[in-house]
Design a protein around this motif. Sequence first.
Motif, PDB file in Angstrom:
ATOM      1  N   ALA A   4      40.526  41.837  29.078  1.00 20.11           N
ATOM      2  CA  ALA A   4      39.673  41.465  30.208  1.00 20.11           C
ATOM      3  C   ALA A   4      39.317  39.985  30.133  1.00 20.11           C
ATOM      4  N   TYR A   5      39.317  39.335  31.297  1.00 20.59           N
ATOM      5  CA  TYR A   5      38.968  37.923  31.396  1.00 20.59           C
ATOM      6  C   TYR A   5      38.050  37.722  32.598  1.00 20.59           C
ATOM      7  N   THR A   6      37.316  36.615  32.570  1.00 23.30           N
ATOM      8  CA  THR A   6      36.477  36.216  33.696  1.00 23.30           C
ATOM      9  C   THR A   6      36.907  34.838  34.161  1.00 23.30           C
ATOM     10  N   ILE A   7      36.980  34.629  35.468  1.00 23.54           N
ATOM     11  CA  ILE A   7      37.344  33.321  36.006  1.00 23.54           C
ATOM     12  C   ILE A   7      36.120  32.416  35.973  1.00 23.54           C
ATOM     13  N   PRO A   8      36.137  31.326  35.170  1.00 26.69           N
ATOM     14  CA  PRO A   8      34.955  30.478  35.038  1.00 26.69           C
ATOM     15  C   PRO A   8      34.915  29.285  35.994  1.00 26.69           C
ATOM     16  N   SER A  40      47.766  41.714  31.547  1.00 21.88           N
ATOM     17  CA  SER A  40      48.713  42.576  30.849  1.00 21.88           C
ATOM     18  C   SER A  40      49.410  41.820  29.731  1.00 21.88           C
ATOM     19  N   LYS A  41      49.391  42.398  28.536  1.00 28.21           N
ATOM     20  CA  LYS A  41      50.143  41.838  27.411  1.00 28.21           C
ATOM     21  C   LYS A  41      51.548  42.429  27.345  1.00 28.21           C
ATOM     22  N   VAL A  42      51.754  43.580  28.002  1.00 30.09           N
ATOM     23  CA  VAL A  42      53.034  44.276  27.866  1.00 30.09           C
ATOM     24  C   VAL A  42      54.109  43.699  28.788  1.00 30.09           C
ATOM     25  N   HIS A  43      53.707  42.999  29.870  1.00 27.50           N
ATOM     26  CA  HIS A  43      54.714  42.453  30.783  1.00 27.50           C
ATOM     27  C   HIS A  43      55.670  41.508  30.051  1.00 27.50           C
ATOM     28  N   TYR A  44      55.092  40.505  29.397  1.00 30.21           N
ATOM     29  CA  TYR A  44      55.920  39.503  28.715  1.00 30.21           C
ATOM     30  C   TYR A  44      56.096  39.812  27.229  1.00 30.21           C
ATOM     31  N   GLY A  45      55.406  40.843  26.749  1.00 30.21           N
ATOM     32  CA  GLY A  45      55.425  41.174  25.328  1.00 30.21           C
ATOM     33  C   GLY A  45      54.240  40.553  24.617  1.00 30.21           C
ATOM     34  N   ALA A  46      53.504  41.370  23.870  1.00 31.81           N
ATOM     35  CA  ALA A  46      52.334  40.868  23.143  1.00 31.81           C
ATOM     36  C   ALA A  46      52.761  40.000  21.960  1.00 31.81           C
ATOM     37  N   ARG A  47      51.934  39.032  21.635  1.00 33.85           N
ATOM     38  CA  ARG A  47      52.177  38.195  20.460  1.00 33.85           C
ATOM     39  C   ARG A  47      51.571  38.844  19.222  1.00 33.85           C
ATOM     40  N   ALA A  68      48.356  38.055  34.697  1.00 33.16           N
ATOM     41  CA  ALA A  68      47.174  38.558  35.396  1.00 33.16           C
ATOM     42  C   ALA A  68      47.625  39.598  36.418  1.00 33.16           C
ATOM     43  N   VAL A  69      47.055  40.820  36.340  1.00 39.53           N
ATOM     44  CA  VAL A  69      47.566  41.911  37.176  1.00 39.53           C
ATOM     45  C   VAL A  69      46.601  42.382  38.261  1.00 39.53           C
ATOM     46  N   PHE A  70      45.304  42.571  37.933  1.00 43.04           N
ATOM     47  CA  PHE A  70      44.403  43.007  39.002  1.00 43.04           C
ATOM     48  C   PHE A  70      42.952  42.658  38.670  1.00 43.04           C
ATOM     49  N   ILE A  71      42.162  42.573  39.750  1.00 38.33           N
ATOM     50  CA  ILE A  71      40.730  42.285  39.663  1.00 38.33           C
ATOM     51  C   ILE A  71      39.981  43.614  39.673  1.00 38.33           C
ATOM     52  N   TRP A  72      39.131  43.843  38.673  1.00 37.31           N
ATOM     53  CA  TRP A  72      38.380  45.099  38.640  1.00 37.31           C
ATOM     54  C   TRP A  72      36.921  44.934  39.066  1.00 37.31           C
ATOM     55  N   MET A  73      36.445  43.692  39.066  1.00 32.29           N
ATOM     56  CA  MET A  73      35.077  43.423  39.510  1.00 32.29           C
ATOM     57  C   MET A  73      34.994  41.973  39.959  1.00 32.29           C
ATOM     58  N   ARG A 132      31.362  41.447  45.431  1.00 31.58           N
ATOM     59  CA  ARG A 132      32.365  41.225  46.482  1.00 31.58           C
ATOM     60  C   ARG A 132      33.234  42.492  46.551  1.00 31.58           C
ATOM     61  N   TRP A 133      32.791  43.449  47.325  1.00 33.66           N
ATOM     62  CA  TRP A 133      33.411  44.774  47.330  1.00 33.66           C
ATOM     63  C   TRP A 133      34.886  44.724  47.723  1.00 33.66           C
ATOM     64  N   SER A 134      35.256  43.826  48.609  1.00 29.27           N
ATOM     65  CA  SER A 134      36.634  43.791  49.108  1.00 29.27           C
ATOM     66  C   SER A 134      37.634  43.359  48.018  1.00 29.27           C
ATOM     67  N   ARG A 135      37.138  42.767  46.942  1.00 28.09           N
ATOM     68  CA  ARG A 135      38.032  42.286  45.892  1.00 28.09           C
ATOM     69  C   ARG A 135      38.232  43.286  44.763  1.00 28.09           C
ATOM     70  N   LEU A 136      37.420  44.341  44.724  1.00 31.32           N
ATOM     71  CA  LEU A 136      37.487  45.295  43.637  1.00 31.32           C
ATOM     72  C   LEU A 136      38.836  45.998  43.596  1.00 31.32           C
ATOM     73  N   PHE A 137      39.438  46.040  42.405  1.00 29.79           N
ATOM     74  CA  PHE A 137      40.705  46.724  42.149  1.00 29.79           C
ATOM     75  C   PHE A 137      41.838  46.214  43.045  1.00 29.79           C
ATOM     76  N   SER A 138      41.789  44.919  43.361  1.00 33.77           N
ATOM     77  CA  SER A 138      42.858  44.315  44.153  1.00 33.77           C
ATOM     78  C   SER A 138      43.893  43.683  43.228  1.00 33.77           C
ATOM     79  N   LEU A 139      45.153  43.797  43.612  1.00 29.29           N
ATOM     80  CA  LEU A 139      46.234  43.220  42.822  1.00 29.29           C
ATOM     81  C   LEU A 139      46.250  41.707  42.972  1.00 29.29           C
ATOM     82  N   ILE A 140      46.667  41.019  41.919  1.00 30.86           N
ATOM     83  CA  ILE A 140      46.750  39.573  41.934  1.00 30.86           C
ATOM     84  C   ILE A 140      48.159  39.177  42.336  1.00 30.86           C
ATOM     85  N   LYS A 141      48.264  38.373  43.395  1.00 35.82           N
ATOM     86  CA  LYS A 141      49.577  37.966  43.928  1.00 35.82           C
ATOM     87  C   LYS A 141      49.763  36.465  43.815  1.00 35.82           C
TER      88      LYS A 141
END
Length: 375
Positions: free
Chosen positions: A39-43, A60-67, A348-353, A366-375
Motif C-alpha cells: 500500500a502507498y499514499t500519493i503525497p 503489485s509486486k507480482v507484475h514485474y516480479g518482486a525483488r 500501480a494497479v488500483f486506488i482503494w481509498m 472521494r467516493w468516485s475514486r474508490l476501487f478504481s483501476l489506475i490507467k
Amino acid sequence: MAEEIEKKKKPKSAFREWWDSVLFAVVAATLIRGLFLEAYTIPTGSMEKSLLVNDFLFVSKVHYGARTPKTILQVPLTHQKIWFTDIPSYLEWIQLPNFRLPGFTSVKNGDVVVFNYPGCPERPDQYGGYDKYPVDLRTNYIKRCIGIAGDVIESKNTAIYVNNVLMPNPPNSQKYYKIETNTNVNPKLFSKLGITERGSNTDNGKYYYDINATESALADLKTNDFVTNVYPDLIAKGDTMTYYNSFPYGSKLFHNNRDNFGPITVPKKGMKIVLDERNLALYKSVITTFDLNKDAVYKDGKIYLDGKAITEYTFNQDYYFMMGDNRYESDDSRFWGFVPADHIVGKAVFIWMSLDAEGNLFNKIRWSRLFSLIK
C-alpha cells in the motif's frame, strides 16, 4: 501393565497468545508486502489529475516480479525511519545481492510505476539522495514510464516521441497554458472545471491568466465566449535558463529543457556504446553509480573500470525514462536521468481509498475514486 500417563500441555499465558498472534501478523504482512501487494499514499501532485494527493493505492509486486531483500537488518514494516521518529530503521552491516523473482509481464510504455528514486549524481546539491540509503530503501516515487530500455525519446514542444512515433498524452495529464479573456473569470468556474489558476494580470482592458489544466478542461473552458485566446506556456527549444536546465548537465552538446529535449537513447542491458563526448555526458553517472560496477570512476574526461581507462562500454542492466502526468510540476527523468531496473518496485494497479484534505465531514472521501483501476 504399565499405566500410560498423558502429559497435559501447559496452557499459554495471555501474553504468549498475544505475542504469537502479533508475530504471525507481522510475518504474514511482511511476506505480502514484499512479494505481492504493498500500500502507498500519493503525497504530491506530480501525477495529477491521473492520481490525486491522498489517493491510497495498491502496488503489485507480482507484475514485474518482486525483488529479493538487499537490506535484511531492518525493523519489519518500515521504510527508512522507525515510525514517528528520525531514527533509521535499518543497519547496513549486511547487504545481499539483489535479484528479481519471475513476473508475468515487464515494464511497458505508459505503465504507472513505483520505483526507488535514483537521484542525480551530477547535481547532488539539488537532486541528491542517491547515496543516502541502500537501493531498496531509497525514497519511493511514482511516475508514468515514457521510455523502456533501448527506446529513443524526444520531446518537441511537450509532444513526446518514442522511436519517432508520437506517444498519446495520458487522458488526465496537465500542462501550463496562458489564456486571454475580455472579462474577469469567476474562480468558481476554474474550480468546477478542475483548473488551477497560477497567476493573473490585466492590460488594456484584457485579462490574462496562467493556468494548469487537462486538455479536456481546456476544451470546456474555450467554449465560453469571453475566452479570446489560448497560448501554450512553452519553453522554446534551446532555451536553457538555469531554472529549467535539464539532464544531462555540464555539456555544450545538449540544449535540453522541460519542454524540448532529446533525442536520448535509454540504456539497455547488453547495449554497447562508444564513449565519445556525447555518450560520456549522457551515461557517465549511469556507468559510475548505477550499473553494478564495483570500481568505476570518471576523471579527466575518461571512464576507468578497475583502474583501466575504457573507450567502449556494455550496460549491465536495463533502464527506464519516467515522467509525471502533471508535466510542469513533476521532478522526473527530464531533470535527473534514467531509472535503473533494480530500482523498480512494482506496478500501480488500483486506488482503494481517496481523501480530500479540504473536504468537510460529508465530502471528505472521494467516493468516485474508490476501487478504481489506475490507467
